[in-house]
Design a protein around this motif. Sequence first.
Motif, mmCIF file in Angstrom:
data_model
loop_
_atom_site.group_PDB
_atom_site.id
_atom_site.type_symbol
_atom_site.label_atom_id
_atom_site.label_comp_id
_atom_site.label_asym_id
_atom_site.label_seq_id
_atom_site.Cartn_x
_atom_site.Cartn_y
_atom_site.Cartn_z
ATOM 1 N N PRO A 1 1.181 -1.141 0.121
ATOM 2 C CA PRO A 1 0.068 0.380 0.299
ATOM 3 C C PRO A 1 1.004 1.521 -0.405
ATOM 4 O O PRO A 1 2.110 1.282 0.409
ATOM 5 N N ASN B 1 -11.159 -1.458 -4.563
ATOM 6 C CA ASN B 1 -10.685 -1.420 -3.199
ATOM 7 C C ASN B 1 -10.288 -0.199 -1.975
ATOM 8 O O ASN B 1 -10.100 0.756 -2.517
ATOM 9 N N GLU C 1 -9.216 0.940 0.410
ATOM 10 C CA GLU C 1 -8.001 1.310 1.371
ATOM 11 C C GLU C 1 -7.269 1.660 -0.209
ATOM 12 O O GLU C 1 -6.248 3.084 0.233
ATOM 13 N N MET D 1 -6.162 5.859 0.322
ATOM 14 C CA MET D 1 -4.950 6.992 0.158
ATOM 15 C C MET D 1 -4.588 7.307 -1.325
ATOM 16 O O MET D 1 -3.821 8.122 -0.907
#
Length: 294
Positions: free
Chosen positions: A78, A231, A233, A237
Amino acid sequence: MGSEQRRGIRLVMRIGIVGLGLMGGSLGLDLRALDHEVWGVSRQGTTCDRAVARGAVDRAGTDLTLLRGCDLIFVCTPIALVVPMVSQLRETLGGDPVITDVASVKGSIVGAIADRRFVGGHPMAGTADQGIEAALTGLFRGAAYVVTPTPTTDPAAVLLVEDLARALGSRCYRCDPVEHDQAVALISHGPVWVSAALVMTAAAGDPAGVSLAKNLASTGFASTSRIGGGNPELGLMMAQHNRGAILGMLQRYRQELDHLIADLKGEHWDRLEAYLQQTQEIRPQFVRSLSESI
Ligand code: NAP
């Protein structure tokens, strides 16, 4: 190494991948198919086992020292973990492997890493899924692959990453990290929120109408909602690390919507027709190399 590849002698390298999810796993599948030896590190032992079982890596484990001796390492974690991971790799591994990343933002990452052998990268390919089970062969074929070197980046390291990207079937682009972030806000990071808002709008009507709409939804809704249903996440981000450019894009988008709403209210059919004629003409300039199913 890069120049020998360009002369047509394909070198086999030992390549490390940190983060065996969609991107890391997909890279591993294609790099192994190109005969490179691929070693992987991921957070969870179960992910490592699945990556080996799926053929994405030759060997894998949770300890970064496994990557000692790699010629090049892709960091596929990530976004928020890329900067600390690059410094941890340098401290742990010694030697001088080229390190590159695949994160979707470049300004904050490249600006924070003062390392001649680090090459910022971003393959413009992906799906709405995540994790090792989502890894696909051929994901990078036909896609743009951006590298964002700085004036101090080792030119040989840049060429090596570009050679690999081309071997994966990608089209390489070099640009400034900040210019990259502004461009991807327009065509990727901003549209995530546009698409997410579309999903919320469709789901927020009266229950009977929403229920009927769910049954009638077809390819049009599937393509316009795809990235808004991806996604969470990753979407968050991208927003945290490219906030200014995304805000700029969404403010301009809201202005477009305001004009369209005004024209609809006023039944300005000529203006609306001209608008759609313009968008029909412009769209192929953005998606000419992609299949119409995207
Ligand atoms: P993903 O499928 O969630 O994979 C990320 C992997 O990183 C996870 O499988 C996780 O492994 C691993 N990880 C997390 N923390 C770690 C740690 N401390 N050490 C080692 N591994 C760790 O996400 P992704 O879509 O592949 O995204 C990865 C990167 O690719 C992001 O930087 C993103 O910006 C970039 N990218 C994504 C896309 C896209 O469409 N998805 C496109 C272009 C670029 P475990 O399973 O072991 O927990």
